[in-house]
Design an enzyme around this catalytic site. Structure first.
Site, PDB file in Angstrom:
ATOM      1  CE  LYS A 279     -17.529  12.908  80.332  1.00 47.38           C
ATOM      2  NZ  LYS A 279     -16.697  12.219  79.335  1.00 47.38           N
ATOM      3  NE  ARG A 353      -6.174  10.643  81.099  1.00 52.31           N
ATOM      4  CZ  ARG A 353      -6.190  10.288  79.822  1.00 52.31           C
ATOM      5  NH1 ARG A 353      -5.131  10.498  79.047  1.00 52.31           N
ATOM      6  NH2 ARG A 353      -7.257   9.717  79.304  1.00 52.31           N
TER       7      ARG A 353
END
Ligand code: BES
Ligand code: MN
Ligand code: ZN
Length: 498
Positions: A279, A353
């Site tokens: 990120k 996920r």
């Protein structure tokens, strides 16, 4: 903070402060009328001087009002009586506690529960007052060497009611409100903790402490256990980190054992760097909040145990860091999930996920009545719904409706997005059963589509709390959401099954 309910009248209250409402255009609420009468029209006289009109959220503190025992009277502006609704009740109550904090009162008796709010009875009003009072008193000082000039002097709240017949119901609502508020505080503390402290190991320890205190069953699975279970997807996220991953399972039994449980699954990424798909630096510290799903399901478990709800509840927390390293998963890696389905990891930052899917497969063994996962899953959800509503996606419209309704009632709102088959193809992979990302379009929905491939055996709903779990900027801090929504849902379920 100490809360109680008392059948009493406002002029007889001795203590630091009594709170009564004033509608716009200087119209007195019933409790304000009582004070006005006892003081020979003192309140009306002050209002006609122009000191207050009763606009919503305005407050006025009066000292030494004649004929009244309390040291102070706080007049709370309610706005126009025809426009008074649940939202106004919340904002007014919040303004009341902000003002109380400034007065230096250490106790207060509040007469707001008898003001009519459409579709909301004394139970709701009591619960909300308890929650708002607790939130206003909340501070996070654990990590400061010297506590800053601490604000909470307000330590005792009495809810004044005039109807003996409502005492029991109000007391029960108070207990429930307190349990929910405590659950939120627990979730906030876990979220706000620094990520070098709140690791997967720390979360596991918290769950064990909670289990001991509330007599819950707890299991903590280590990486070798997860390996045996075939949780290749979860472990692929953990492999870049020096902190060992944990799979935490808490079981609460409030009903006969044979009754099917509701299962809550919370994303517990204690820090999300993005992994090899790193990120950008700005605000990366906020990725300590990437375990807010875990924090909220633990907070809800605590609330349920405190309320002793007659339901069976299981909480599952897959906990890990997402770090870049020489051992970390690379874009292009293919892993095998516990379900047997293979996943091509095209972006290591779509890690939530990957840990949830194995936890969701694990949930099958509880033969659940319903499974609800809670996760700070997608930045796209913040774009879609902002910081107001939690996103809901479900394979069962009735379950979605129940959750939406609970959120509405708990003033912790959510909004549903579709889980149509048309979106599934975006997860196509040339090399595995599916890819872990679906591109920029409909990012929240494709994330849920991914999860839906692991939840075919039961009724399932997914809550994306990326926009609602914490606040940024000057007010940076965890919100404790969606503990109120989940708790309310479980309260409603417990009424249904009995
Ligand atoms: N934890 C983040 C989601 C997130 C981002 C929540 C910002 C709140 C604020 C999640 O793991 C993530 O990185 N998601 C990616 C998915 C993408 C790579 C498909 C995202 O939303 O950018
Ligand atoms: Mn991520
Ligand atoms: Zn994440």
């Amino acid at each position: 903070m100490d809360f109680r309910v008392s059948v009493t009248t406002p002029e007889k209250q001795s203590g630091a402060c009594v709170v009564v409402g004033i509608f716009e255009s200087r119209k007195l609420s019933d409790a304000a009328k009582v004070i006005d009468k006892a003081s020979n029209g003192y309140i009306k006289a002050i209002l006609s001087q122009g000191d207050m009109d009763g606009k919503a959220k305005d407050t006025l503190v009066l000292h030494n009002v004649p004929g009244v025992q309390s040291k102070r009277i706080l007049l709370a502006g309610l706005g126009k009586d025809k426009e008074f609704n649940n939202n106004k009740f919340l904002t007014v109550t919040d303004a009341v506690f902000k003002t109380l904090q400034k007065t230096g009162s250490n106790d207060a008796t509040i007469f707001l529960t008898d003001i009519p709010v459409k579709d909301h009875g004394i139970e709701w009003k009591t619960q909300q007052i308890v929650r708002i009072a607790t939130s206003n008193n909340y501070q996070f000082n654990q990590l400061k060497s010297k506590p800053e000039d601490t604000k909470p002097i307000l330590s005792k709240i009495t809810l004044g009611i005039n109807d003996q017949a409502q005492l029991d119901i109000s007391k029960q609502a108070l207990e429930q409100g307190l349990a929910i508020a405590n659950g939120m505080s627990l979730a906030k503390n876990l979220g706000n903790l620094a990520p070098n402290i709140c690791t997967p190991t720390y979360l596991a320890k918290q769950a064990q402490d909670m289990a001991k205190k509330h007599k819950l069953k707890v299991s903590v699975f280590e990486q070798k256990d997860m390996d045996k279970l075939g949780m290749g997807s979860l472990l692929s996220v953990a492999q870049g980190s020096d902190q060992p991953a944990k799979l935490i399972v808490l079981e609460y039994q409030g009903q006969a054992k044979k009754e099917q449980p509701i299962v809550l699954v919370g994303k517990g990424v204690t820090f999300d760097t993005g992994g090899i798909s790193l990120k950008p630096s700005p605000d990366m510290d906020e990725m300590k909040y990437d375990m807010s799903g875990a924090a909220s399901v633990l907070g809800t478990m605590q609330a349920v145990a405190e309320m002793k709800l007659p339901i069976n509840l299981v909480v599952i927390v897959p906990a890990t860091e997402n770090m870049p390293s020489g051992k970390a998963t690379k874009p292009g890696d293919v892993v095998t999930s516990m379900s047997g389905q293979t996943i091509e990891i095209l972006n290591t930052d779509a890690e939530g996920r990957l840990i949830l899917c194995d936890a969701l497969t694990y949930a099958e063994r509880f033969k659940p009545k319903a499974v609800i996962d809670v996760a700070t899953l997608t930045g796209a959800c913040v774009i879609a719904l902002g910081h107001v509503a939690t996103g809901i996606i479900s394979n069962d419209d009735k379950l979605a409706q129940e959750l939406l309704c609970a959120g509405e009632q708990a003033a912790d709102r959510a909004w549903q997005l579709p889980l149509w088959d048309d979106y599934q193809e975006l997860l196509h992979s040339n090399f595995a059963d599916m890819a872990n990302i679906g591109g920029r379009a409909a990012g929240t929905i494709t994330a849920a589509c991914f999860l839906s491939r692991f939840t075919k055996e039961y009724r399932w709903a997914h809550l994306d709390i990326a926009g609602t779990a914490w606040k940024s900027g000057k007010e940076k801090g965890s919100t404790g959401r969606p503990v109120p929504l989940l708790s309310q849902y479980l309260i409603l379920q417990s009424k249904k099954s009995n």
